[in-house]
Design an enzyme around this catalytic site. Structure first.
Site, PDB file in Angstrom:
ATOM      1  N   THR A   1      42.149 -38.350  33.365  1.00  0.00           N
ATOM      2  CA  THR A   1      42.905 -37.766  34.477  1.00  0.00           C
ATOM      3  C   THR A   1      42.721 -38.572  35.753  1.00  0.00           C
ATOM      4  OG1 THR A   1      40.993 -36.327  34.752  1.00  0.00           O
ATOM      5  CG2 THR A   1      42.916 -35.366  33.681  1.00  0.00           C
TER       6      THR A   1
ATOM      7  N   ALA B   1      27.963 -46.871  25.402  1.00  0.00           N
ATOM      8  CA  ALA B   1      27.909 -45.552  24.781  1.00  0.00           C
ATOM      9  C   ALA B   1      28.816 -44.561  25.494  1.00  0.00           C
ATOM     10  CB  ALA B   1      26.466 -45.038  24.803  1.00  0.00           C
TER      11      ALA B   1
ATOM     12  N   ASP C   1      33.770 -43.122  37.183  1.00  0.00           N
ATOM     13  CA  ASP C   1      32.428 -43.597  36.819  1.00  0.00           C
ATOM     14  C   ASP C   1      31.690 -44.137  38.039  1.00  0.00           C
ATOM     15  OD1 ASP C   1      33.473 -43.000  34.416  1.00  0.00           O
ATOM     16  OD2 ASP C   1      33.480 -45.033  33.616  1.00  0.00           O
TER      17      ASP C   1
HETATM   18  C1  GLA Z   1      36.267 -44.395  31.498  1.00  0.00           C
HETATM   19  C2  GLA Z   1      36.840 -44.877  32.829  1.00  0.00           C
HETATM   20  C3  GLA Z   1      37.077 -43.708  33.775  1.00  0.00           C
HETATM   21  C4  GLA Z   1      37.873 -42.592  33.094  1.00  0.00           C
HETATM   22  C5  GLA Z   1      37.295 -42.252  31.726  1.00  0.00           C
HETATM   23  C6  GLA Z   1      38.147 -41.278  30.957  1.00  0.00           C
HETATM   24  O1  GLA Z   1      34.986 -43.864  31.667  1.00  0.00           O
HETATM   25  O2  GLA Z   1      35.969 -45.795  33.424  1.00  0.00           O
HETATM   26  O3  GLA Z   1      37.707 -44.152  34.947  1.00  0.00           O
HETATM   27  O4  GLA Z   1      39.228 -42.928  33.015  1.00  0.00           O
HETATM   28  O5  GLA Z   1      37.115 -43.418  30.937  1.00  0.00           O
HETATM   29  O6  GLA Z   1      38.148 -40.038  31.574  1.00  0.00           O
END
Ligand code: GLA
Length: 392
Positions: free
Chosen positions: A44, A130, A179
């Site tokens: 999202t 992971a 993240d």
């Molecule tokens: C990875 C990406 C995030 C996000 C997730 C899925 O972790 O780095 O930005 O899009 O996938 O929610």
């Protein structure tokens, strides 16, 4: 052999790896940067939507000595791999972990921030590849080290966006902000509700009496090698198609059930499924936040179940291993909620478990999962942790 992890031991390790460091011991600093687990709101973030991640008490630690030259050299203590780059050279990918560091340096320089050379050693108790954002953890740890004392003057959200830019423009992963935001801004004991459009965020208390348990499938994945960018492109195609019907929408964030139903027939069926996931997933984030706040654990469990099914059937980023872990969680008493977490394509599940059920959950996973998949899982109880920080 146990690897050095405490600040003093890391400083000692740096003086061994870098002979010049012993004489300047007082100048050595240590930063830590956590991994993250996302409670709900998957794929999202790059659709202007909502996410609910927490940082975890598994982290990367970097001990570094600032230098007067324009060279960065990092040694990974677990395997002794040493890589480096020149701060004044253009970004040049090597296909190794150092790319996250050199991409971060490039993004910081592009943002006009002062970066300096360093020698460092890196250690970690965060599983790599992971789906727990080990790459964002490296980026933020390196950003703090490259900026040195100047990192105090840079707002955490801004730094997260610079590290996202490192991935987007240099590493080549078109990730959203979740993240880097989690690693940069997280607070112990809570999850963070981030609105990826307004960039407003707030802490959301996790149910105090439940344990957050991460289960690692044992299957590795790297986003660069996955079809992550392809999923993002499909979301953009869905948006473009739906915007023909309703030009007022700015992203999939603005799509409601009515427009989705009307538009589905006009879209490629795969693209329509991706959009259906994103639209419902944003609602699930709202549902889980409200359910946490109301103490309605049944609603949390249901939202996790529906979220996992949607990632499996509509967004198609789950895997047989992730499905197996969620299936096992579903038949284990005391597991309140379980789903895959992060981008998918392998990686981990996130589970909310009653404290007295954690041991039985671990035993059940260790008993059943290898026979179902041929892989060895890891069951990791975690706590919600603070974001990146200097610890020495
Ligand atoms: C990875 C990406 C995030 C996000 C997730 C899925 O972790 O780095 O930005 O899009 O996938 O929610």
């Amino acid at each position: 052999m146990t690897l050095p992890f405490e600040p003093d031991a890391l400083i000692e390790a740096l003086t061994i790896v870098e002979p010049g460091a012993a004489a300047r011991r007082d100048a050595i600093r240590v930063v830590r940067a956590p991994g993250r687990v996302n409670l709900i709101g998957e794929h999202t973030d790059y659709n202007d939507g909502l996410v609910l991640p927490a940082a975890i008490d598994r982290e990367i630690r970097l001990a570094y000595l600032p230098t007067d030259d324009r060279r960065v050299e990092l040694t990974r203590l677990d395997d002794g791999q040493r890589h480096g780059f020149d701060l004044d050279e253009p970004y040049r990918p090597t296909g190794t972990w150092i790319d996250y560091a050199s991409a971060t340096a490039a993004a910081l320089a592009e943002a006009g921030l002062p970066v300096g050379g360093l020698r460092g050693v890196v250690t970690s108790n965060l599983p790599e590849n992971a789906g727990l954002s080990s790459s964002a953890a490296i980026e933020l740890a390196v950003a703090w080290a490259l900026l040195g004392d100047a990192s105090d003057g840079v707002d955490r959200l801004t730094l997260a966006r610079i590290c996202q830019r490192a991935e987007n423009a240099f590493v080549g992963v078109q990730c959203g902000l979740m993240d880097q935001f989690s690693v940069s801004c997280a607070m112990a004991g809570v999850a963070l509700l981030l609105d990826c459009r307004s960039l407003e965020w707030r802490p959301v208390a996790l149910p105090a009496n439940l344990v957050l348990v991460v289960c690692h499938t044992g299957s590795q994945r790297r986003l660069e090698a996955s079809d992550y960018n392809g999923r993002r492109a499909q979301c953009e195609a869905a948006f473009a198609g739906l915007a023909l019907l309703d030009p007022s929408i700015r992203s999939l964030r603005d799509v409601g059930p009515e427009l989705l139903a009307r538009g589905a027939a006009t879209l490629d069926p795969v693209v329509a499924r991706r959009a259906a996931h994103v639209v419902a997933e944003n609602d699930r984030v709202r549902t889980v936040v409200a359910a946490f706040e109301a103490g309605d654990l049944a609603a949390v469990g249901e939202a996790f179940r529906a979220g996992h099914a949607s990632l499996r059937d509509l967004f198609e980023v789950s895997s047989p291993e992730l499905d197996a872990l969620v299936e096992i969680a579903g038949i284990t008493p005391g597991v309140v909620a379980a789903r895959m977490t992060g981008a998918g394509f392998g990686g981990c599940t996130v589970n909310l478990v009653w404290p007295d059920a954690v041991d039985a959950f671990r035993t059940t996973v260790l008993d059943r999962y290898p026979a179902m998949t041929g892989l060895q899982p890891m069951v990791i109880p975690v706590a919600a942790a603070d974001g990146v920080d200097r610890i020495a």
